[in-house]
Design an enzyme around this catalytic site. Sequence first.
Site, short mmCIF file in Angstrom:
data_model
loop_
_atom_site.label_atom_id
_atom_site.label_comp_id
_atom_site.label_asym_id
_atom_site.label_seq_id
_atom_site.Cartn_x
_atom_site.Cartn_y
_atom_site.Cartn_z
N TRP A 92 0.80 -1.21 0.00
CA TRP A 92 0.00 0.00 0.00
C TRP A 92 0.84 1.28 0.00
CZ3 TRP A 92 -0.49 -4.25 3.13
CH2 TRP A 92 -1.61 -5.07 2.91
N ASP A 93 2.16 1.16 -0.09
CA ASP A 93 3.04 2.32 0.07
C ASP A 93 2.89 2.92 1.46
OD1 ASP A 93 4.95 4.18 -0.60
OD2 ASP A 93 3.56 5.54 -1.59
N PHE A 94 2.73 2.06 2.46
CA PHE A 94 2.63 2.50 3.85
C PHE A 94 4.03 2.58 4.48
CE2 PHE A 94 -2.02 1.01 4.63
CZ PHE A 94 -2.48 2.22 4.15
#
Length: 792
Positions: A465-467
């Site tokens: 999630w590009d977290f």
Amino acid sequence: MATGISLKGLPRVLKWLLAGLMFIIGLAVGALGIKLATVGGTWFFALMGLVMIVASALIARNRRSGIALYALAFIVALIWSVSDAGWDFWPLFSRLFTFGVLAFLCAIIWPFLSVSPHAKKGPAFGLAAVIAVVLLASLGGMFKTHTLVSADEEVPVKPVTAGEQQKNWTHWGNTTHGDRFAALDQINKQNVDKLQVAWVAHTGDIPVSNGSGAEDQNTPLQVGDTLFVCTPYSKVLALDVDSGKEKWRYDSKATAPNWQRCRGLGYYEESQKVTTAENNSAPAACPRRLFLPTTDARLIAINADTGKPCADFGDKGVVDLSVGMGEIKPGYYQQTSTPLVAGNVVVLGGRVADNFSTDEPPGVVRAYDVHTGKLAWAWDPGNPNITGLPPEGQTYTRGTPNVWSAMSYDAKLNLVYLPTGNATPDFWAGERTALDDKYSSSIVAVDATTGKVRWHYQTTHHDLWDFDLPSQPLLTDLPDGKGGTTPVLVQTSKQGMIFMLNRETGEPVAKVEERPVPAGNVKGERYSPTQPYSVGMPMIGNETLKESDMWGATPIDLLLCRIQFKEMRHQGIFTPPGEDRSLQYPGSLGGMNWGSVSVDPNNSLMFVNDMRLGLANYMVPRAKVAKDASGIEMGIVPMEGTPYGAMRERFLSPLGIPCQKPPFGTMSAVDLKSGKIVWQVPVGTVEDTGPLGIRMHMPIPIGMPTLGASMTTQSGLLFFAGTQDFYLRAFDTATGKEVWKDRLPVGSQSGPMTYVSPKTGKQYIIINAGGARQSPDRGDYIIAYALPDAQK
């Protein structure tokens, strides 16, 4: 059949206005309502639209029954709206205001549709007056701050004693602990309203708003009588703290095709105590030196007194950060965050251009001797055996998790804390290695002398999630209730969670639960069955959205957002990407982002600003990815080397407004002892933005996405400018009440800082104003605020 009533003059105009508006709105609401119902949404709007069409036809034929029918529908709408949205102002406003205007017109027209020429107008006009008052009150409510959480206790303010007064601001976050707290109280709650501009300086380096990503995000440093500023294009200025007059300027001549910015400089002076290693260097030619990270991957040591490169550092003052990295295409690797001076080393990570391919530059973190520029150690997340330069013919491991945000340092524990990103690309992880998965989206504590990992803690498993961790870890000492303290690290995250760990051991101090999360079905991908939820600290802006959470300025865009939501898959924070369109909330910008937090250590209060922007995404099979795909933030990213590209779109209405209910950005005070939110308020107005990007020029405090750092003082004030409107604000740290603001020439993404001049004894508040993220207005301002001399 018509009634025979003949309306003339204004009543006739109002009747046709009412009938026309009701028909047009009813037609739109009904048609969109039917569409919403067919995708599984509520039937309310379809039925309401149908009733409005019928009522408009009756009104056009001078039938009172049309008004009676609409009145009944309006009462149903009131009941439904409260049941759907609760008593929150903004959701109710979007559902009812337009219908309320029609109800007002109905009340005005009612007596004129009577067959009796002697029909009493008073009751109908009285009802119209009541409705008008409610509508006006609703409009007035748009300009009122709707607090989400109100403070219920007083917070004491501890006076600053002469011995503890802050002397200098020598790190991006003021200290290597990232506290952004100043032990100063000359400017306080009693006199902050007297603040005025003391001086304005210009860098001459305006970040051009042309899609390249150039932005002024700098927090200056102050040492003695000098202020040090870096610009988006890797220049450094030294200014007099009392006048803003330029002392010297250094131009690194850096070039980069995108992402030009400098959030901060590193600073070192010979009088600093060195606790990490014995200093065997000869007397330095630069006893006070600044470290400038450039946009073209260099680290430059500059004499803080003269502005000249330090000849004893690297190659005539320059260290080439591309050494050992392999191929670096222009714009694929650069420095955006401040270098961390930790004892006698300066530590750097680097921003990597995510999502272009699996063969991105390495995510290696390196430390250099502050005197010589010699490589002291390297931490390669993909190969723990490489602790210095790679062997001849090799490079650091490519495509590994990187550290693009700011790091923190505890001198007593001799630990550097690294907030890591994930291995590239962001939304496909089927080919990541075990080491990629081990260290991605984690806090990694490394020994400041050797770079060896002491502990690490992961906040997202197998991140799809590009977290990545975007913010500087806060290091603070938390009262343990037994007369002592616990050394804690507090990490904010893009997923709207706050993790609190023991910074010596990495063990959670606030409770974290592993919870089951949904798995996806993308061929070749794997999924973590659980994710960590930090339940011992508050979650901010990351609720699982429902259809009733959708919002719009009118019922039309409210409906369009509801339809869009129902046509997407949304399973909460960790909704896995798929080939179908899914909603990620929070999106990849956050939650919380690089601005990090500030803290009042005397009361263990932490201040967190956030943004609430959803992301609509779906995976694009490789054969359908255009060859020129290169969405840096939005659009299709190619993710070469994987079976997919990925489409990313902001979750917005056709008017360009976030689809979920306001606020879209807040400031929160978190009690670190209890793990509770003390207060939470929306931050920012639509004065300098609005639907379709058109400025509304109205200070409606709806709460807009925030991007930037805050700053806290011991006088109980919190300063913040990272909003989409053009203001520097001061809040009361006890309540969140806005106690002062001043209009800036352009917006700001920079962090405020403060100091007391050693020459005049005057306290200044400094802010860089180079332009807000979503605004085309740019500038090169450095603005100093101070109290009038009589107010000191």
